[in-house]
Write a protein that holds these residues in place. Sequence first.
Motif, PDB file in Angstrom:
ATOM      1  N   LEU A  11      36.946  60.078  43.113  1.00 26.01           N
ATOM      2  CA  LEU A  11      38.353  59.814  43.398  1.00 26.01           C
ATOM      3  C   LEU A  11      39.202  60.089  42.162  1.00 26.01           C
ATOM      4  CD1 LEU A  11      37.945  56.347  45.186  1.00 26.01           C
ATOM      5  CD2 LEU A  11      38.153  58.591  46.278  1.00 26.01           C
ATOM      6  N   ALA A  12      40.500  60.218  42.362  1.00 26.01           N
ATOM      7  CA  ALA A  12      41.423  60.393  41.239  1.00 26.01           C
ATOM      8  C   ALA A  12      42.585  59.423  41.360  1.00 26.01           C
ATOM      9  CB  ALA A  12      41.945  61.832  41.202  1.00 26.01           C
ATOM     10  N   ARG A  13      43.160  59.100  40.190  1.00 26.21           N
ATOM     11  CA  ARG A  13      44.377  58.298  40.144  1.00 26.21           C
ATOM     12  C   ARG A  13      45.329  58.936  39.147  1.00 26.21           C
ATOM     13  NH1 ARG A  13      45.932  53.789  41.872  1.00 26.21           N
ATOM     14  NH2 ARG A  13      46.994  53.250  39.908  1.00 26.21           N
ATOM     15  N   PRO A  14      46.637  58.686  39.303  1.00 23.81           N
ATOM     16  CA  PRO A  14      47.599  59.272  38.366  1.00 23.81           C
ATOM     17  C   PRO A  14      47.318  58.852  36.923  1.00 23.81           C
ATOM     18  CG  PRO A  14      48.740  58.352  40.269  1.00 23.81           C
ATOM     19  CD  PRO A  14      47.314  57.905  40.364  1.00 23.81           C
ATOM     20  N   GLY A  15      47.499  59.789  36.007  1.00 21.49           N
ATOM     21  CA  GLY A  15      47.431  59.487  34.596  1.00 21.49           C
ATOM     22  C   GLY A  15      46.073  59.596  33.946  1.00 21.49           C
ATOM     23  N   ILE A  16      45.030  59.908  34.711  1.00 19.22           N
ATOM     24  CA  ILE A  16      43.682  59.982  34.115  1.00 19.22           C
ATOM     25  C   ILE A  16      42.935  61.231  34.566  1.00 19.22           C
ATOM     26  CG2 ILE A  16      43.434  57.492  33.746  1.00 19.22           C
ATOM     27  CD1 ILE A  16      41.706  57.422  36.304  1.00 19.22           C
ATOM     28  N   ALA A  17      43.644  62.314  34.810  1.00 19.06           N
ATOM     29  CA  ALA A  17      42.996  63.533  35.310  1.00 19.06           C
ATOM     30  C   ALA A  17      41.870  64.026  34.399  1.00 19.06           C
ATOM     31  CB  ALA A  17      44.036  64.626  35.528  1.00 19.06           C
ATOM     32  N   THR A  20      12.863  61.293  36.068  1.00 17.78           N
ATOM     33  CA  THR A  20      13.874  60.997  37.081  1.00 17.78           C
ATOM     34  C   THR A  20      15.220  60.887  36.378  1.00 17.78           C
ATOM     35  OG1 THR A  20      13.655  58.581  36.986  1.00 17.78           O
ATOM     36  CG2 THR A  20      12.225  59.753  38.529  1.00 17.78           C
ATOM     37  N   CYS A  21      16.220  61.558  36.947  1.00 17.03           N
ATOM     38  CA  CYS A  21      17.548  61.642  36.324  1.00 17.03           C
ATOM     39  C   CYS A  21      18.592  61.312  37.386  1.00 17.03           C
ATOM     40  CB  CYS A  21      17.794  63.043  35.772  1.00 17.03           C
ATOM     41  SG  CYS A  21      16.492  63.642  34.658  1.00 17.03           S
ATOM     42  N   ASN A  22      19.227  60.186  37.233  1.00 13.59           N
ATOM     43  CA  ASN A  22      20.202  59.713  38.220  1.00 13.59           C
ATOM     44  C   ASN A  22      21.432  59.159  37.513  1.00 13.59           C
ATOM     45  OD1 ASN A  22      18.636  59.914  40.896  1.00 13.59           O
ATOM     46  ND2 ASN A  22      17.188  58.820  39.574  1.00 13.59           N
ATOM     47  N   ALA A  23      22.429  58.823  38.293  1.00  9.97           N
ATOM     48  CA  ALA A  23      23.664  58.275  37.731  1.00  9.97           C
ATOM     49  C   ALA A  23      24.100  57.048  38.522  1.00  9.97           C
ATOM     50  CB  ALA A  23      24.777  59.321  37.741  1.00  9.97           C
ATOM     51  N   ILE A  24      24.788  56.153  37.834  1.00 10.65           N
ATOM     52  CA  ILE A  24      25.449  55.015  38.451  1.00 10.65           C
ATOM     53  C   ILE A  24      26.946  55.238  38.311  1.00 10.65           C
ATOM     54  CG2 ILE A  24      25.855  52.528  38.351  1.00 10.65           C
ATOM     55  CD1 ILE A  24      23.060  52.254  37.110  1.00 10.65           C
ATOM     56  N   ALA A  25      27.674  55.056  39.396  1.00  9.06           N
ATOM     57  CA  ALA A  25      29.126  55.233  39.384  1.00  9.06           C
ATOM     58  C   ALA A  25      29.784  53.878  39.623  1.00  9.06           C
ATOM     59  CB  ALA A  25      29.557  56.237  40.450  1.00  9.06           C
ATOM     60  N   PRO A  26      30.168  53.183  38.560  1.00 13.69           N
ATOM     61  CA  PRO A  26      30.833  51.887  38.737  1.00 13.69           C
ATOM     62  C   PRO A  26      32.235  52.055  39.311  1.00 13.69           C
ATOM     63  CG  PRO A  26      29.934  52.126  36.514  1.00 13.69           C
ATOM     64  CD  PRO A  26      29.932  53.480  37.149  1.00 13.69           C
ATOM     65  N   GLY A  27      32.645  51.086  40.104  1.00 20.09           N
ATOM     66  CA  GLY A  27      34.031  51.008  40.530  1.00 20.09           C
ATOM     67  C   GLY A  27      34.854  50.370  39.435  1.00 20.09           C
ATOM     68  N   TYR A  28      35.768  49.498  39.797  1.00 21.52           N
ATOM     69  CA  TYR A  28      36.632  48.850  38.813  1.00 21.52           C
ATOM     70  C   TYR A  28      35.983  47.548  38.340  1.00 21.52           C
ATOM     71  CZ  TYR A  28      40.334  52.204  39.535  1.00 21.52           C
ATOM     72  OH  TYR A  28      41.058  53.365  39.565  1.00 21.52           O
ATOM     73  N   PHE A  29      35.592  47.557  37.058  1.00 20.97           N
ATOM     74  CA  PHE A  29      34.923  46.416  36.454  1.00 20.97           C
ATOM     75  C   PHE A  29      35.773  45.861  35.319  1.00 20.97           C
ATOM     76  CE2 PHE A  29      31.548  48.032  38.908  1.00 20.97           C
ATOM     77  CZ  PHE A  29      30.599  47.021  39.051  1.00 20.97           C
ATOM     78  N   ASP A  30      35.694  44.570  35.141  1.00 25.38           N
ATOM     79  CA  ASP A  30      36.430  43.881  34.075  1.00 25.38           C
ATOM     80  C   ASP A  30      35.707  44.130  32.758  1.00 25.38           C
ATOM     81  OD1 ASP A  30      37.774  42.221  32.381  1.00 25.38           O
ATOM     82  OD2 ASP A  30      37.646  40.442  33.653  1.00 25.38           O
ATOM     83  N   THR A  31      36.146  45.170  32.027  1.00 25.64           N
ATOM     84  CA  THR A  31      35.543  45.561  30.763  1.00 25.64           C
ATOM     85  C   THR A  31      36.645  45.833  29.735  1.00 25.64           C
ATOM     86  OG1 THR A  31      35.609  47.944  31.187  1.00 25.64           O
ATOM     87  CG2 THR A  31      33.692  46.724  32.041  1.00 25.64           C
ATOM     88  N   PRO A  32      36.286  45.916  28.450  1.00 30.98           N
ATOM     89  CA  PRO A  32      37.291  46.267  27.430  1.00 30.98           C
ATOM     90  C   PRO A  32      37.975  47.604  27.718  1.00 30.98           C
ATOM     91  CG  PRO A  32      35.343  45.366  26.376  1.00 30.98           C
ATOM     92  CD  PRO A  32      35.001  45.526  27.833  1.00 30.98           C
TER      93      PRO A  32
END
Length: 257
Positions: free
Chosen positions: A153-159, A185-197
């Motif tokens: 997905l995309a959001r304004p300001g972070i292309a 084995t080579c995989n990825a995790i795609a986090p959503g919106y997490f409370d991080t610095p």
Amino acid sequence: MPGTSTLFDLSGRRALITGSSQGIGFALARGLAGAGAEVVLNGRDVGRLEAAADALREEGHAPLTLPFDVTDHEAVRDAIDGMEQATGAIDILVNNAGMQHRAPLEDFPPDRFEALLQTNIASVYHAGQAAARHMIGRGRGWIVNIASVQTALARPGIAPYTATKGAVANLTKGMATDWARHGLTCNAIAPGYFDTPLNAALVNDPEFCGWLEKRTPAGRWGRVEELVGACVFLCSDAASFVNGQVLFVDGGITASL
């Protein structure tokens, strides 16, 4: 066939987690240590790195530290080769180091664009290649790359950030395509919106928080601990035939309009 508890046991494996002095990287290091792995913390700030290591030691773990700049190819290779030679194998690599910069695309500073490319995607190549060269010789290894909800997905300001995280997904597929035959084995995790610095500006924005709670089916920010299960799974024998995949951990945001 091994029992379920054995499938997820990481005892006897060493895991290097880049960018692990705070946020998602630290949470994943703590989780992998809890699953039995010996963890190696990485970052550029030695003071923060040692503070993170001390926090894990207080919980009964015995982490190692390996400071290097993930954007420096030679430094990455020297650090990983040096650890392999001096103290033994790195069985698991978690490519977590990342950065963000927000600005309208038409005004996005070129130097910030280059920094995003180096930190978010070139680092995955640098560390992935350095670690894989040793893993291939042993016939086994686990690589987990940290992508993002912005992989899809995309959001304004972070292309530019979105571009780098899309690239992480495709590099993950390329790693699996080249290295699965060698036992990796080579995989990825795609986090959503997490409370991080990294998301502090958004966490402190009531308008954004209100939008996110409505937009996410789970109705809230994610907690970094909620990424641990996915990472342990992808680093374990339970995922022995899972390769080249991107696992979204996002409270349902990519599943819902």
